[in-house]
Design a protein around this motif. Structure first.
Motif, mmCIF file in Angstrom:
data_model
loop_
_atom_site.group_PDB
_atom_site.id
_atom_site.type_symbol
_atom_site.label_atom_id
_atom_site.label_comp_id
_atom_site.label_asym_id
_atom_site.label_seq_id
_atom_site.Cartn_x
_atom_site.Cartn_y
_atom_site.Cartn_z
ATOM 1 N N THR A 53 0.795 -1.234 0.000
ATOM 2 C CA THR A 53 0.000 0.000 0.000
ATOM 3 C C THR A 53 0.827 1.284 0.000
ATOM 4 O OG1 THR A 53 -1.753 -1.227 1.078
ATOM 5 C CG2 THR A 53 -1.929 1.159 1.126
ATOM 6 N N ARG A 56 2.418 1.844 -3.445
ATOM 7 C CA ARG A 56 1.468 2.242 -4.480
ATOM 8 C C ARG A 56 1.311 3.753 -4.469
ATOM 9 N NH1 ARG A 56 -2.836 5.383 -5.652
ATOM 10 N NH2 ARG A 56 -4.156 4.479 -7.228
ATOM 11 N N SER A 57 1.190 4.321 -3.277
ATOM 12 C CA SER A 57 1.046 5.780 -3.168
ATOM 13 C C SER A 57 2.293 6.502 -3.662
ATOM 14 C CB SER A 57 0.772 6.177 -1.713
ATOM 15 O OG SER A 57 -0.444 5.632 -1.284
ATOM 16 N N LYS A 60 2.523 6.098 -7.510
ATOM 17 C CA LYS A 60 1.488 6.911 -8.170
ATOM 18 C C LYS A 60 1.903 8.380 -8.172
ATOM 19 C CE LYS A 60 -2.642 7.409 -10.037
ATOM 20 N NZ LYS A 60 -2.448 8.502 -10.973
ATOM 21 N N TYR A 75 7.691 -7.485 -4.862
ATOM 22 C CA TYR A 75 6.334 -7.592 -4.346
ATOM 23 C C TYR A 75 5.989 -9.058 -4.143
ATOM 24 C CZ TYR A 75 1.216 -6.798 -4.277
ATOM 25 O OH TYR A 75 -0.117 -6.764 -3.952
ATOM 26 N N MET A 84 -2.187 -6.900 -6.121
ATOM 27 C CA MET A 84 -3.031 -5.714 -6.287
ATOM 28 C C MET A 84 -2.261 -4.635 -7.036
ATOM 29 S SD MET A 84 -4.718 -5.413 -2.477
ATOM 30 C CE MET A 84 -3.181 -4.994 -1.705
ATOM 31 N N TYR A 85 -2.990 -3.657 -7.559
ATOM 32 C CA TYR A 85 -2.430 -2.452 -8.181
ATOM 33 C C TYR A 85 -1.594 -2.727 -9.425
ATOM 34 C CZ TYR A 85 -3.599 -0.820 -3.461
ATOM 35 O OH TYR A 85 -4.238 -0.552 -2.275
ATOM 36 N N ASN A 86 -1.896 -3.804 -10.164
ATOM 37 C CA ASN A 86 -1.166 -4.096 -11.405
ATOM 38 C C ASN A 86 -1.116 -2.901 -12.336
ATOM 39 O OD1 ASN A 86 -0.631 -6.746 -10.772
ATOM 40 N ND2 ASN A 86 -2.416 -7.542 -11.848
ATOM 41 N N ASP A 87 -2.223 -2.154 -12.419
ATOM 42 C CA ASP A 87 -2.274 -1.019 -13.336
ATOM 43 C C ASP A 87 -1.201 0.013 -13.010
ATOM 44 O OD1 ASP A 87 -3.667 -0.490 -10.920
ATOM 45 O OD2 ASP A 87 -4.967 1.002 -11.889
ATOM 46 N N VAL A 88 -1.004 0.298 -11.742
ATOM 47 C CA VAL A 88 0.003 1.288 -11.328
ATOM 48 C C VAL A 88 1.401 0.761 -11.624
ATOM 49 C CG1 VAL A 88 0.998 2.535 -9.362
ATOM 50 C CG2 VAL A 88 -1.492 2.319 -9.583
ATOM 51 N N THR A 100 8.925 -4.069 -11.418
ATOM 52 C CA THR A 100 8.374 -4.815 -10.293
ATOM 53 C C THR A 100 8.782 -6.270 -10.465
ATOM 54 O OG1 THR A 100 6.460 -3.346 -10.096
ATOM 55 C CG2 THR A 100 6.264 -5.534 -9.098
#
Length: 175
Positions: A53, A56-57, A60, A75, A84-88, A100
């Motif tokens: 988490t 991700r921030s 982004k 990860y 989670m957050y594959n798009d980012v 990653t």
């Protein structure tokens, strides 16, 4: 039980009683688990489960500000469906060149996500040396369960990484 862990238990219990009408008050980002001010400082992010988490921030933010930095993200999850957050992560690799390394630890649930760089063992010193040849020049950020953070810190210490090159955040009971 330490005061910190006890406070986390209280917070989690309060969160479980929340609903859509519960007011939430937020404040500015604080603490030392933030990107280094020096944009030239090389970093390694190591995340276990929900420990992804904060990264991700940070990532982004780098996408939004188009800020290139030398970062490698590890990860780790038990299985690919926990990622989670594959798009980012796809966008930060495409736009800023930040890779990653996906790590899956449950041998029964392999292989790693299609088309993604990955490992199928727990993070160890050899993995860090393989993917981060200049590891001694980097700051390491560790985020995940207590056990994952402690284990990763032990590995880094075995590689000669100094305490001031290691920043930790953990999610007791959630990671």
């Amino acid at each position: 039980m330490s005061d910190f862990i006890q406070s986390q238990v209280v917070i989690k219990k309060a969160m479980l009683t929340m609903n859509e009408k519960t007011p939430i008050v937020a404040s500015q980002v604080a603490g030392d688990f933030t990107l280094p001010k020096d944009i030239n400082q090389k970093c390694v992010f190591i995340a276990g489960g929900i420990g992804i988490t904060p990264y991700r921030s940070m990532l982004k933010y780098l996408i939004d500000t188009k800020q290139k930095r030398s970062i490698i993200l590890f990860y780790s999850n038990k299985s690919a469906d926990e990622i989670m957050y594959n798009d980012v992560f796809d966008q930060v690799e495409k736009d800023l060149g930040i890779p990653t390394i996906y790590i899956l630890t449950d041998k029964k649930l392999l292989p790693s996500p299609a088309g993604r760089q990955g490992e199928t063992r727990r993070i160890d010193a050899a993995m860090i040396q393989q993917h981060v040849p200049d590891y001694k020049e980097r700051i390491f950020y560790l985020s995940g369960s207590n056990a994952m953070v402690a284990g990763s810190k032990k590995i880094l210490k075995s590689l000669g990484i100094a305490d001031n090159q290691i920043k930790v955040d953990f999610f007791p009971g959630l990671a």
